[in-house]
Motif scaffolding. Structure first.
Motif, PDB file in Angstrom:
ATOM      1  N   VAL A  73     -63.949  -2.143  49.560  1.00 27.30           N
ATOM      2  CA  VAL A  73     -63.701  -0.728  49.855  1.00 27.30           C
ATOM      3  C   VAL A  73     -63.983  -0.431  51.330  1.00 27.30           C
ATOM      4  N   ASP A  74     -65.033  -1.054  51.874  1.00 27.53           N
ATOM      5  CA  ASP A  74     -65.332  -0.911  53.304  1.00 27.53           C
ATOM      6  C   ASP A  74     -64.140  -1.344  54.158  1.00 27.53           C
ATOM      7  N   MET A 133     -57.336  -2.495  46.974  1.00 33.46           N
ATOM      8  CA  MET A 133     -57.928  -1.536  46.030  1.00 33.46           C
ATOM      9  C   MET A 133     -57.707  -1.980  44.585  1.00 33.46           C
ATOM     10  N   ASP A 134     -56.548  -2.559  44.295  1.00 36.03           N
ATOM     11  CA  ASP A 134     -56.304  -3.089  42.947  1.00 36.03           C
ATOM     12  C   ASP A 134     -57.338  -4.167  42.598  1.00 36.03           C
ATOM     13  N   ALA A 189     -60.306  -4.524  43.943  1.00 33.83           N
ATOM     14  CA  ALA A 189     -61.620  -3.878  43.819  1.00 33.83           C
ATOM     15  C   ALA A 189     -61.785  -3.255  42.433  1.00 33.83           C
ATOM     16  N   GLN A 190     -60.711  -2.591  41.964  1.00 38.05           N
ATOM     17  CA  GLN A 190     -60.774  -1.960  40.645  1.00 38.05           C
ATOM     18  C   GLN A 190     -60.979  -2.988  39.539  1.00 38.05           C
ATOM     19  N   LYS A 191     -60.234  -4.068  39.626  1.00 34.74           N
ATOM     20  CA  LYS A 191     -60.337  -5.130  38.621  1.00 34.74           C
ATOM     21  C   LYS A 191     -61.756  -5.721  38.602  1.00 34.74           C
ATOM     22  N   LEU A 192     -62.278  -6.046  39.796  1.00 34.18           N
ATOM     23  CA  LEU A 192     -63.626  -6.627  39.877  1.00 34.18           C
ATOM     24  C   LEU A 192     -64.676  -5.647  39.365  1.00 34.18           C
ATOM     25  N   ASN A 193     -64.491  -4.385  39.713  1.00 33.50           N
ATOM     26  CA  ASN A 193     -65.453  -3.367  39.295  1.00 33.50           C
ATOM     27  C   ASN A 193     -65.473  -3.230  37.772  1.00 33.50           C
ATOM     28  N   PHE A 239     -76.615  -4.207  28.270  1.00 36.28           N
ATOM     29  CA  PHE A 239     -77.546  -3.076  28.181  1.00 36.28           C
ATOM     30  C   PHE A 239     -77.017  -1.899  27.355  1.00 36.28           C
ATOM     31  N   GLY A 240     -75.716  -1.905  27.040  1.00 35.08           N
ATOM     32  CA  GLY A 240     -75.150  -0.759  26.308  1.00 35.08           C
ATOM     33  C   GLY A 240     -75.228   0.515  27.127  1.00 35.08           C
ATOM     34  N   THR A 241     -75.415   1.640  26.471  1.00 31.08           N
ATOM     35  CA  THR A 241     -75.372   2.944  27.151  1.00 31.08           C
ATOM     36  C   THR A 241     -76.515   3.138  28.144  1.00 31.08           C
ATOM     37  N   LYS A 242     -77.567   2.331  28.009  1.00 30.98           N
ATOM     38  CA  LYS A 242     -78.684   2.453  28.964  1.00 30.98           C
ATOM     39  C   LYS A 242     -78.237   2.167  30.397  1.00 30.98           C
ATOM     40  N   ALA A 243     -77.110   1.436  30.521  1.00 33.86           N
ATOM     41  CA  ALA A 243     -76.635   1.055  31.859  1.00 33.86           C
ATOM     42  C   ALA A 243     -75.714   2.112  32.471  1.00 33.86           C
ATOM     43  N   ALA A 244     -75.613   3.274  31.820  1.00 25.55           N
ATOM     44  CA  ALA A 244     -74.654   4.294  32.277  1.00 25.55           C
ATOM     45  C   ALA A 244     -74.802   4.616  33.766  1.00 25.55           C
ATOM     46  N   PHE A 245     -76.023   4.804  34.229  1.00 19.60           N
ATOM     47  CA  PHE A 245     -76.199   5.175  35.626  1.00 19.60           C
ATOM     48  C   PHE A 245     -75.663   4.093  36.561  1.00 19.60           C
ATOM     49  N   LEU A 246     -76.020   2.843  36.285  1.00 27.04           N
ATOM     50  CA  LEU A 246     -75.578   1.744  37.157  1.00 27.04           C
ATOM     51  C   LEU A 246     -74.053   1.597  37.138  1.00 27.04           C
ATOM     52  N   GLU A 247     -73.433   1.863  35.982  1.00 25.10           N
ATOM     53  CA  GLU A 247     -71.969   1.805  35.909  1.00 25.10           C
ATOM     54  C   GLU A 247     -71.347   2.938  36.729  1.00 25.10           C
ATOM     55  N   GLN A 248     -71.920   4.122  36.613  1.00 28.14           N
ATOM     56  CA  GLN A 248     -71.370   5.257  37.373  1.00 28.14           C
ATOM     57  C   GLN A 248     -71.563   5.062  38.875  1.00 28.14           C
ATOM     58  N   LEU A 249     -72.697   4.462  39.238  1.00 25.99           N
ATOM     59  CA  LEU A 249     -72.940   4.162  40.652  1.00 25.99           C
ATOM     60  C   LEU A 249     -71.842   3.237  41.181  1.00 25.99           C
ATOM     61  N   ALA A 250     -71.535   2.201  40.419  1.00 27.77           N
ATOM     62  CA  ALA A 250     -70.473   1.268  40.823  1.00 27.77           C
ATOM     63  C   ALA A 250     -69.141   2.010  40.969  1.00 27.77           C
ATOM     64  N   GLN A 251     -68.848   2.888  40.023  1.00 27.58           N
ATOM     65  CA  GLN A 251     -67.609   3.657  40.043  1.00 27.58           C
ATOM     66  C   GLN A 251     -67.541   4.561  41.282  1.00 27.58           C
ATOM     67  N   GLN A 252     -68.655   5.203  41.603  1.00 29.68           N
ATOM     68  CA  GLN A 252     -68.700   6.095  42.766  1.00 29.68           C
ATOM     69  C   GLN A 252     -68.490   5.308  44.068  1.00 29.68           C
ATOM     70  N   LEU A 253     -69.048   4.124  44.133  1.00 28.05           N
ATOM     71  CA  LEU A 253     -68.885   3.316  45.343  1.00 28.05           C
ATOM     72  C   LEU A 253     -67.442   2.846  45.487  1.00 28.05           C
ATOM     73  N   LEU A 254     -66.758   2.702  44.352  1.00 28.03           N
ATOM     74  CA  LEU A 254     -65.345   2.309  44.361  1.00 28.03           C
ATOM     75  C   LEU A 254     -64.449   3.429  44.907  1.00 28.03           C
ATOM     76  N   VAL A 255     -64.722   4.656  44.505  1.00 27.85           N
ATOM     77  CA  VAL A 255     -63.830   5.771  44.881  1.00 27.85           C
ATOM     78  C   VAL A 255     -64.316   6.538  46.112  1.00 27.85           C
ATOM     79  N   ARG A 256     -65.380   6.073  46.742  1.00 27.04           N
ATOM     80  CA  ARG A 256     -65.955   6.799  47.889  1.00 27.04           C
ATOM     81  C   ARG A 256     -64.955   6.890  49.046  1.00 27.04           C
ATOM     82  N   LYS A 257     -65.165   7.920  49.873  1.00 28.04           N
ATOM     83  CA  LYS A 257     -64.296   8.133  51.041  1.00 28.04           C
ATOM     84  C   LYS A 257     -65.036   7.855  52.350  1.00 28.04           C
ATOM     85  N   SER A 258     -66.287   7.502  52.250  1.00 28.93           N
ATOM     86  CA  SER A 258     -67.058   7.213  53.470  1.00 28.93           C
ATOM     87  C   SER A 258     -68.167   6.219  53.158  1.00 28.93           C
TER      88      SER A 258
END
Lengths: 293, 293
Positions: free
Chosen positions: A218-219, A256-257, A259-263, A274-293
């Motif tokens: 993404v960088d 970007m394709d 990056a999406q696949k790897l993510n 970890f199941g649902t306990k990993a929700a935060f770490l998954e969302q963090l990864a998602q946010q880093l994928l779609v970031r604009k800066s």
């Protein structure tokens, strides 16, 4: 807690730990320490600190220990930026929208500011409010991620391939060391604060290297598609220097394709453990994928 | 054992520990690590390593742990020399009779070689064959001696007073930080390997700072009285730069008189605590006083 609020809570905790570490280990009376604080407290995403804290949380570890480890990994990351910006390295005048350390101070002061941050990062770990075992584990993780088989090796490879065309495998090796290794150190320091077992550490390691690679792809894309205002640093520097990046290898869309696949793979592996306990770490990864800066 | 034979035995032990640390933490495949080895294995007195080992011996501590701590403190010392020689710092082309690291390699490689030695020094401590408590204690000592309230602060003061006239008190403050603090770290790491008590550490601290100051006064004198061949680096550089030294403050004889007086005090204090067991450390101090290089 909702993702954004949770992120803010981690940021606040990291910020408090960094202030405490500065107070104890970077005295205001020293110009070198003032330069270190200038760079350290000049913003940034604090991804590594958030990773230490959120991994520790996920594993039910000790928050105070993780806070101090989080401060240490940000100090270490900051040293690498200061040295990376120096004239003998990337010679960058701008960092996080402000003059880089050697521009705001001078070269000798900036080099020493990097040296002091690297040293104090380990002192912060050694003085963390945790068992001696946890401190030693965190120091090992930090050393392994930052040193000769990690970040510094990545910087060496990065310089080597500045003028040479790199293949995807070579690019992956650079990023694995330059970015992935310290992200893995952060994750393992969170695990150390929770005294996690080997299998858990292995799963977290795969997440860390996956996240690091996606971050770097993404960088590469943002260096082409963003603006200097958004990034806080000049854009287009990679292509001007003739450097191979994921964007030059595959184009913006192709990169970007990938990056999406790897993510998606990275998050699926984490989720299966970890199941649902990993929700935060998954969302963090998602946010880093779609970031604009 | 006779002093000289004992010193040689410590040197051999340090050399073995350094080779092992290089093998484990400075891979030959990396140019940066080759640069680090070039500087690390290029000779030197190894005073800091000998201090770790001899203090540990004096206190009946664990030799294997001390060996690894000794390697770490030499790696840390070596990083400081590499960074100190860089153009933005002292800009010295010669070190231990050979081209300095940035002359034998290049500036970026030398800076990274220093970074890697500093990082790996802490990784070596964290992986020492000792209890977690001893490792944490050694890491704290190394961080405190090397960082913002120790060696880096001394380098900052040294740069600051390069052009300014310094008083004796200011000169003592520079040397206490630039040289004394890491010598004290070495001594405290030896004490950590032996899990020494607070009172013992306090006595050893006084010895370390006394030794460091005498070492530095003799250095100032040798810069005037020695030859480049003896020293392995240019002489007269202090006076050419208009730097205040103990030799410019008191003349060669006055500075040596002061060094002798301080050395006698330092050794007397040590002797009154340890008696004849401190013979090696006293002789070491005496040898550093009368050295010609």
């Amino acid at each position: 807690m909702e993702y954004k609020a949770q992120y803010e809570a981690y940021l606040a905790q990291a910020s408090k730990a960094l202030d405490a570490a500065c107070g104890q280990f970077l005295p205001e009376t020293s110009e070198v320490c003032r330069a270190a604080r200038y760079s350290l407290l000049g913003g940034g995403k604090r991804i590594r600190a958030v990773l230490v804290l959120s991994v520790c949380d996920l594993l039910g570890g000790d928050k105070a220990a993780a806070g101090q480890f989080a401060a240490a990994v940000e100090m270490l990351h900051c040293y690498s930026l200061i040295h990376d910006d120096l004239p003998c390295m990337d010679n960058d005048d701008l960092r996080r929208g402000r003059p880089s350390c050697h521009k705001a101070f001078d070269e000798a002061t900036a080099m020493l500011a990097g040296d002091v941050l690297l040293t104090e990062a380990f002192e912060v770990v050694a003085n963390a409010p945790a068992s001696a075992q946890a401190c030693v584990r965190a120091a090992r993780a930090l050393g392994a991620g930052a040193g000769s088989r990690g970040m510094v090796y990545g910087q060496e490879l990065d310089l080597k391939y500045e003028a040479l065309a790199a293949t995807e495998d070579q690019l992956r090796l650079i990023h694995r060391n330059k970015t992935g290794a310290l992200i893995n150190a952060a994750v393992q320091m969170g695990a150390a604060a929770a005294e996690a077992d080997t299998e858990t550490c292995r799963v977290l390691e795969a997440y860390a290297y996956g996240l690091g690679l996606v971050f770097q792809i993404v960088d590469d894309v943002l260096d082409v598609t963003s603006t200097p205002e958004q990034l806080g640093k000049p854009i287009g520097s990679d292509s001007e220097n003739g450097k191979t990046t994921f964007a030059t290898l595959y184009g913006v869309q192709g990169a970007m394709d990938l990056a999406q696949k790897l993510n998606a793979e990275t998050c699926a592996q984490l989720h299966s453990h970890f199941g649902t306990k990993a929700a935060f770490l998954e969302q963090l990864a998602q946010q880093l994928l779609v970031r604009k800066s």
